[in-house]
Enzyme design. Sequence first.
Site, PDB file in Angstrom:
ATOM      1  N   SER A  37       0.835  -1.217   0.000  1.00 16.33           N
ATOM      2  CA  SER A  37       0.000   0.000   0.000  1.00 16.33           C
ATOM      3  C   SER A  37       0.862   1.257   0.000  1.00 16.33           C
ATOM      4  CB  SER A  37      -0.888   0.031   1.251  1.00 16.33           C
ATOM      5  OG  SER A  37      -1.805  -1.020   1.211  1.00 16.33           O
ATOM      6  N   ARG A  41       1.473   4.389  -2.895  1.00 12.88           N
ATOM      7  CA  ARG A  41       1.242   5.786  -2.510  1.00 12.88           C
ATOM      8  C   ARG A  41       2.504   6.627  -2.672  1.00 12.88           C
ATOM      9  NH1 ARG A  41      -2.408   2.479  -0.499  1.00 12.88           N
ATOM     10  NH2 ARG A  41      -4.401   3.215   0.340  1.00 12.88           N
ATOM     11  N   ARG A 139     -13.928  -6.523 -10.919  1.00 14.98           N
ATOM     12  CA  ARG A 139     -14.103  -5.974  -9.561  1.00 14.98           C
ATOM     13  C   ARG A 139     -14.863  -4.642  -9.597  1.00 14.98           C
ATOM     14  NH1 ARG A 139      -8.508  -6.379  -6.475  1.00 14.98           N
ATOM     15  NH2 ARG A 139      -9.852  -5.767  -4.745  1.00 14.98           N
ATOM     16  N   SER A 184     -13.186   1.297   3.043  1.00 15.17           N
ATOM     17  CA  SER A 184     -12.169   0.906   2.067  1.00 15.17           C
ATOM     18  C   SER A 184     -11.143   2.009   1.924  1.00 15.17           C
ATOM     19  CB  SER A 184     -12.844   0.642   0.712  1.00 15.17           C
ATOM     20  OG  SER A 184     -11.904   0.790  -0.321  1.00 15.17           O
ATOM     21  N   GLN A 186      -8.986   2.173  -0.336  1.00 14.86           N
ATOM     22  CA  GLN A 186      -8.844   2.535  -1.759  1.00 14.86           C
ATOM     23  C   GLN A 186      -9.864   3.602  -2.120  1.00 14.86           C
ATOM     24  OE1 GLN A 186      -9.061  -1.213  -3.822  1.00 14.86           O
ATOM     25  NE2 GLN A 186      -7.043  -1.847  -3.138  1.00 14.86           N
ATOM     26  N   ASP A 336      -6.719  -8.233   4.580  1.00 12.23           N
ATOM     27  CA  ASP A 336      -5.925  -9.084   3.689  1.00 12.23           C
ATOM     28  C   ASP A 336      -5.396 -10.332   4.396  1.00 12.23           C
ATOM     29  OD1 ASP A 336      -6.381  -7.344   1.610  1.00 12.23           O
ATOM     30  OD2 ASP A 336      -4.545  -6.191   1.948  1.00 12.23           O
ATOM     31  N   LYS A 363     -12.466  -9.275  -3.678  1.00 11.25           N
ATOM     32  CA  LYS A 363     -11.005  -9.105  -3.747  1.00 11.25           C
ATOM     33  C   LYS A 363     -10.517  -9.740  -5.065  1.00 11.25           C
ATOM     34  CE  LYS A 363     -10.435  -6.871   0.026  1.00 11.25           C
ATOM     35  NZ  LYS A 363     -10.012  -5.484  -0.056  1.00 11.25           N
TER      36      LYS A 363
HETATM   37  C1  S3P Z   1      -5.530  -1.452   0.026  1.00  9.32           C
HETATM   38  C2  S3P Z   1      -6.737  -1.463   0.663  1.00  9.32           C
HETATM   39  C3  S3P Z   1      -7.512  -2.686   0.888  1.00  9.32           C
HETATM   40  C4  S3P Z   1      -6.641  -3.925   0.760  1.00  9.32           C
HETATM   41  C5  S3P Z   1      -5.773  -3.883  -0.458  1.00  9.32           C
HETATM   42  C6  S3P Z   1      -4.858  -2.673  -0.417  1.00  9.32           C
HETATM   43  C7  S3P Z   1      -4.865  -0.156  -0.206  1.00  9.32           C
HETATM   44  O1  S3P Z   1      -8.539  -2.758  -0.079  1.00  9.32           O
HETATM   45  O2  S3P Z   1      -7.461  -5.069   0.725  1.00  9.32           O
HETATM   46  O3  S3P Z   1      -4.976  -5.050  -0.537  1.00  9.32           O
HETATM   47  O4  S3P Z   1      -3.658  -0.140  -0.536  1.00  9.32           O
HETATM   48  O5  S3P Z   1      -5.532   0.877  -0.057  1.00  9.32           O
HETATM   49  P1  S3P Z   1      -9.964  -2.022   0.124  1.00  9.32           P
HETATM   50  O6  S3P Z   1      -9.734  -0.569   0.082  1.00  9.32           O
HETATM   51  O7  S3P Z   1     -10.797  -2.499  -1.031  1.00  9.32           O
HETATM   52  O8  S3P Z   1     -10.479  -2.498   1.438  1.00  9.32           O
END
Ligand code: S3P
EC number: 2.5.1.19
Length: 449
Positions: A37, A41, A139, A184, A186, A336, A363
């Site tokens: 993650s 970023r 997705r 989430s 993301q 995860d 996922k």
């Molecule tokens: C992530 C957020 C999570 C996680 C993914 C990485 C991220 O997903 O499951 O592996 O880097 O922001 P979600 O935002 O869909 O929960």
Amino acid sequence: MFLQKSYQVFNLKMNHIRTIKGGVNLKGKVKVPGDKSISHRALIIGSIAKGETTIEGFLHSEDPLSTADCLRKLGVKIPEIKKNEPFTISGLGLDGFKEPKEILNCGNSGTTMRLLMGLLAGQEGKNFILTGDISLNERPMGRVGKPLSLMGGKIFGREKGNKAPISIDGNKLKGCVIGTPVASAQVKSAILLAGLKASGTTSVIEPASSRDHTERMLKAFGADISIRGELGRNVVIKSGSDLIGQRILIPGDISSASFWMIAASIVPNSEVLIQNVGLNPTRTGILNVMDSMGCNYEILDKSTIAGEPIGSIKVKTSNNLRSFTIEGDILPKLIDEIPILTVAACFCNGVSEIKDAQELRVKETDRLKVMARQLQKFGAELTEKKDGLIINGQSKFHSAEVDSETDHRVAMSLAIASLLANGTSKIMRADAASVSYPTFWEELAKLTN
Ligand code: S3P
């Protein structure tokens, strides 16, 4: 006659097979690779900053490399990224992206696609097309597209904008208050990145706190961002501040460490020192579950790098593990880790339950279905529910031929499960692990040697 150019828009996973011998133990130490993650970023925020950003500890795996590839097509100067070598990127500022001549291929990476949607929605007058592999293009993207539309974004895609390929017509955005139905990171991050280009203030309110790496990094780069509300579920960003390039040291990924944390707990006679583990409190739900299981671990060498807490975790086998229940607000903190915790539950005393985990169905694969289907091949007793799993502990695993079904976390969870099987097991499509942990198989061989 024209020679037609065709785009390779998905990676078909080759059928790499790994053979794993059961009945061995794990000994030694392992340094976990960079956080996935944070790696995404670092590239994204570095790209919109002014000046140079140097990144150290980057995760050299398929997903973050997809982000690098997309950003290059947007005109960002990112050198060839070599394993274990720091590199420097030159940021373009908030308005510097060019309209790419090519489709942006996000591969298997949901983080790449969703964060880029937020990043690009406010790039006025430019069009962007995003696609991914077979899994990613199934997705849900509407969870990002819809809030961005509320801000003025013009996002299109298959199934009324819910599925990729996604087309974005960059537009003027206005800040607003957005309550997200799912916790989430993301979705939250996409809205915050869009907020950098929106007029005024943008506020995201989540039903439970998700990982906060975007907030931490934006703050470090100079954004006007604040965390408010009960349990920090409300993040507010104000546009107008310049982001300034930084040096980022990326800590190891607790989601990658989790395979060793659980393996060393459940595989008899094991002892593993796991170094460089990111311990951001929005990610450490697995430690709470390990506490309720009665795992034998200690955290050593705690420190902070680049605003993120890290440490080493020493784990020894526990012979009497208790069953556990996972539900409610802890889910985003271990989202995860559910596949590997499902494996752990098979070796606890009693019945464990995972609830409120419907997110697992969207996922890289439907992880509830896939984990149930694959673990049953070893002889595990588990029942799939709409929002989770019920797992009978004290399983006796026999060897089996199992399949990652192209999901990286499933591949690695099944590898750990194979260590507990009586005999030699085979994992089909094991190369899926490269999405987040390319050196996983090497490390497994070292620890079981
Ligand atoms: C992530 C957020 C999570 C996680 C993914 C990485 C991220 O997903 O499951 O592996 O880097 O922001 P979600 O935002 O869909 O929960």
